[in-house]
Design a protein around this motif. Structure first.
Motif, PDB file in Angstrom:
ATOM      1  N   ALA A  32       2.881  -4.657  -1.181  1.00 16.00           N
ATOM      2  CA  ALA A  32       2.959  -3.359  -0.515  1.00 16.00           C
ATOM      3  C   ALA A  32       3.162  -3.534   0.988  1.00 16.00           C
ATOM      4  CB  ALA A  32       1.685  -2.552  -0.793  1.00 16.00           C
ATOM      5  N   ALA A  40       4.097  -0.815   3.821  1.00 16.35           N
ATOM      6  CA  ALA A  40       2.881  -0.014   3.791  1.00 16.35           C
ATOM      7  C   ALA A  40       1.919  -0.483   4.871  1.00 16.35           C
ATOM      8  CB  ALA A  40       2.215  -0.127   2.428  1.00 16.35           C
ATOM      9  N   GLN A  91      -2.658   2.024   3.368  1.00 14.54           N
ATOM     10  CA  GLN A  91      -1.776   2.459   2.282  1.00 14.54           C
ATOM     11  C   GLN A  91      -1.690   1.393   1.198  1.00 14.54           C
ATOM     12  OE1 GLN A  91       1.669   3.089   4.759  1.00 14.54           O
ATOM     13  NE2 GLN A  91       1.678   5.288   4.370  1.00 14.54           N
ATOM     14  N   ARG A  95      -2.742   1.815  -2.668  1.00 11.69           N
ATOM     15  CA  ARG A  95      -1.769   1.649  -3.733  1.00 11.69           C
ATOM     16  C   ARG A  95      -2.230   0.584  -4.731  1.00 11.69           C
ATOM     17  NH1 ARG A  95       1.298   3.734  -7.339  1.00 11.69           N
ATOM     18  NH2 ARG A  95       3.205   2.603  -7.816  1.00 11.69           N
ATOM     19  N   GLU A 143      -4.873   2.016  -6.963  1.00 12.79           N
ATOM     20  CA  GLU A 143      -4.268   2.925  -7.926  1.00 12.79           C
ATOM     21  C   GLU A 143      -3.639   2.160  -9.102  1.00 12.79           C
ATOM     22  OE1 GLU A 143      -2.077   6.445  -6.042  1.00 12.79           O
ATOM     23  OE2 GLU A 143      -0.493   5.129  -6.738  1.00 12.79           O
ATOM     24  N   ARG A 177       6.222  -0.265  -5.113  1.00 12.05           N
ATOM     25  CA  ARG A 177       6.948   0.905  -4.641  1.00 12.05           C
ATOM     26  C   ARG A 177       7.802   1.318  -5.822  1.00 12.05           C
ATOM     27  NH1 ARG A 177      10.810   0.613   0.443  1.00 12.05           N
ATOM     28  NH2 ARG A 177      11.867  -0.822  -0.926  1.00 12.05           N
ATOM     29  N   THR A 184       4.833   6.953  -3.323  1.00 13.94           N
ATOM     30  CA  THR A 184       4.741   5.565  -2.879  1.00 13.94           C
ATOM     31  C   THR A 184       6.001   5.144  -2.145  1.00 13.94           C
ATOM     32  OG1 THR A 184       5.577   4.873  -4.999  1.00 13.94           O
ATOM     33  CG2 THR A 184       3.206   4.860  -4.708  1.00 13.94           C
TER      34      THR A 184
END
Lengths: 319, 262
Positions: free
Chosen positions: A102, A107, A111, A115, A118, A152, B4
């Motif tokens: 990420a 990111a 972030q 992510r 998640e 992503r 995202t």
């Protein structure tokens, strides 16, 4: 309509080995294309070309309308890749792996952490978040690998033999994840050696052999070509084999193959198998075992090419 | 699911830093590896000082004062191939395939490796330098001299590391990298003035010693630590460093692109 994946006359040779010998592939946006073939057929090379890792010798390959050679940089922004060998850092924890990717994609620290959390949740890996990826089981590693390829969210996802070596439970779990991604609109190209996998996931299948597409179509079309299912019966007394073959011929007109103590009867659907089985029961033939199977890749190949699905003598070139 | 798409594109340097952090994260997971980074230079320093120092200069204390710093430099120099070996392992691991198929700067994938190794070299230099101080080494140049010497050593390590990046990218086996290490590092070390004086060498090798980059480094480090102004050797060293970067960075990037076409 523009196709998400469009491959025309793709060629690539490694020395004397023609890994790709004029491959054509098409996948509409939002669909799943299954590329089915034995080891060494050229599946991995095709995926590597499409994911910008290998430059082809000839032909064109477009992903989302972008040329994978001339516009490789743009392509990389919009694809995800899960290679045949896990694209993970084995020394890093599951979480660190996802955070790294990420971060590389732009990111912020926060972030990236969010992510990763998640994805770990979604792929049922929260319990293993702070364990080194090298210590994951095969199924967990595959899930983390898949999570890593959608850090992503890609518009097109390439999966190179995503379930090879997995036990049935892990395999089913991975299939569910792929189905979810497709439901969210991702176009997927997956390679596999298993007809069943292609059948389960793909909207269309391309069968590839020695660098060429030798058949393509919807899974049902392909299976019709091959001839449906096979009924396997293993009699208690080997002498009963010919009797089984006669019964099969008489009941549904199928010609049984007798192999290593087993009578293998091609049937068009489950009903035919039931018909044969009830005759066998009436005739009082005792069976050790019986079963109804999908045709294997081997049988598909036998039908389509006239030769068995032999693995290429050389390992598929992945360098 | 949250969105995202991060619109920011991170620069090459930021990506390199992330890659370097990735290589160093395994230390956090396994802190014992910290010891590995200084074992070789430390053992070289201690064994040469205690076992050979007395014979070469009368007392090991005198020897440490004269050759201690350059022996440390040589020990560090022997860690250079680890860059090639680690990169070789990275390239095989599959994680590089994934990163290569992502919008990531090619330089960052290689520069991250060099950056991580620079952190390791710095750590080794601190530990072994600390040990040298503890057993009695003193620099006349003071803190400033020491800092300047550390700076030049790291600059040199950074520059020559890129040659190992090229080796790591082009080697077919790990053994090849090991062979390169012996073939290159041994003669370079032994024809330098790391712990001998030029005058003691046979004529033809004297010439080699004079142009040896390790000589330039050793002499510069000695000057700085002794509090002397660095001279011609310092300029030669800068030349070697600039040359190594100018040659090996582009060659490495080209070798990386080449790997892609196959």
């Amino acid at each position: 309509m523009q196709h998400a994946i469009e491959v025309r006359g793709l060629t690539k040779a490694f020395g004397n080995v023609r890994a790709l010998d004029g491959v054509d592939l098409t996948a509409p946006a939002g669909s799943v294309l299954g590329v089915l073939g034995p080891n060494g057929a050229g599946k991995t090379t095709a995926v590597r070309v499409l994911s910008t890792l290998t430059v082809p010798d000839g032909g064109t390959a477009r992903v989302l309308g972008l040329d994978v050679v001339a516009q490789a940089g743009e392509v990389r922004h919009r694809i995800g890749l899960t290679g045949q060998y896990a694209g993970l850092d084995h020394d890093l924890t599951g979480e660190q792996n996802l955070v790294l990717l990420a971060r590389m994609l732009g990111a912020s620290r926060a972030q990236a952490k969010a992510r990763a959390a998640e994805l770990l949740e979604r792929f049922d890996l929260v319990h293993a978040a702070s364990r080194a990826a090298g210590k994951y089981s095969g199924g967990m590693r595959r899930r983390l690998d898949l999570a890593a390829s959608i850090v992503r969210r890609p518009e097109v996802l390439f999966l190179d033999e995503p379930t090879t070596g997995l036990d049935p439970k892990s395999r089913n779990g991975l299939w569910d994840v792929v189905r979810d991604l497709v439901a969210e609109g991702t176009t997927v190209l997956l390679t596999t050696q298993y007809l069943e996998e292609a059948d389960q996931l793909a909207d269309s299948i391309a069968v590839i052999d020695a660098g060429r597409v030798i058949a393509s179509g919807a899974p049902t079309e392909l299976k019709q070509m091959v001839g449906g299912l096979v009924l396997r019966m293993r009699p208690v007394r080997p002498e009963a084999m010919t009797q089984l073959a006669d019964l099969a011929n008489w009941t549904i007109g199928a010609r049984a193959k007798l192999e290593e103590g087993e009578a293998i009867v091609p049937v068009a659907h489950a009903g035919e198998a039931t018909a044969v089985m009830s005759r066998v029961t009436q005739a009082g033939i005792d069976l050790v075992s019986f079963g109804l199977d999908e045709p294997t890749l081997d049988e598909v190949f036998l039908t389509l090419t006239g030769h068995r699905a032999e693995s290429a003598t050389e390992e598929e070139v992945t360098a | 699911m949250t969105t995202t798409t991060w619109t920011t594109r991170r620069g090459t340097l930021a990506q390199s830093a992330s890659m370097a952090a990735r290589s160093l994260a395994s230390i956090k997971n396994n802190p014992a590896t910290l010891i590995e980074f200084f074992m070789i230079p430390l053992m070289i320093l201690l064994s040469i000082t205690f076992f050979m120092g007395g014979q070469m200069m009368g007392s090991w204390q005198d020897f440490l004062q004269y050759a201690g710093p350059t022996i440390i430099v040589m020990g560090l120099f022997f860690a250079i191939p680890s860059t090639g070996l680690s990169l070789f392992a990275d390239l095989k691991s599959g994680v590089f395939d994934r990163l290569t198929a992502m919008p990531v700067s090619r330089f960052a994938l290689l520069g991250g490796r060099v950056g991580a190794d620079m952190v390791k070299h710095t750590w080794a230099l601190l530990v072994v330098g600390g040990v040298a101080f503890a057993i009695g080494y003193r620099a006349d140049g003071g803190v400033l001299g020491v800092l300047a010497a550390v700076g030049v050593v790291l600059l040199f390590m950074f520059s020559v590391s890129w040659s190992m990046v090229l080796v790591g990218l082009t080697a077919k086996t790990e053994d090849q990298i090991q062979t390169w290490m012996i073939a290159l590092l041994m003669p370079l070390s032994y024809t330098s003035t790391a712990f001998i004086e030029v005058e003691t060498l046979p004529g033809a090798i004297q010439w080699l010693a004079e142009i040896n980059p390790l000589t330039a480094l050793s002499e510069t480090v000695r000057d700085l630590l002794n509090g002397d102004a660095p001279g011609g050797y310092f300029l030669a060293l800068l030349g070697w460093c600039a040359g190594a970067v100018a040659v090996f960075v582009p060659l490495s990037l080209r070798a990386y692109r080449r790997k892609l076409t196959n």
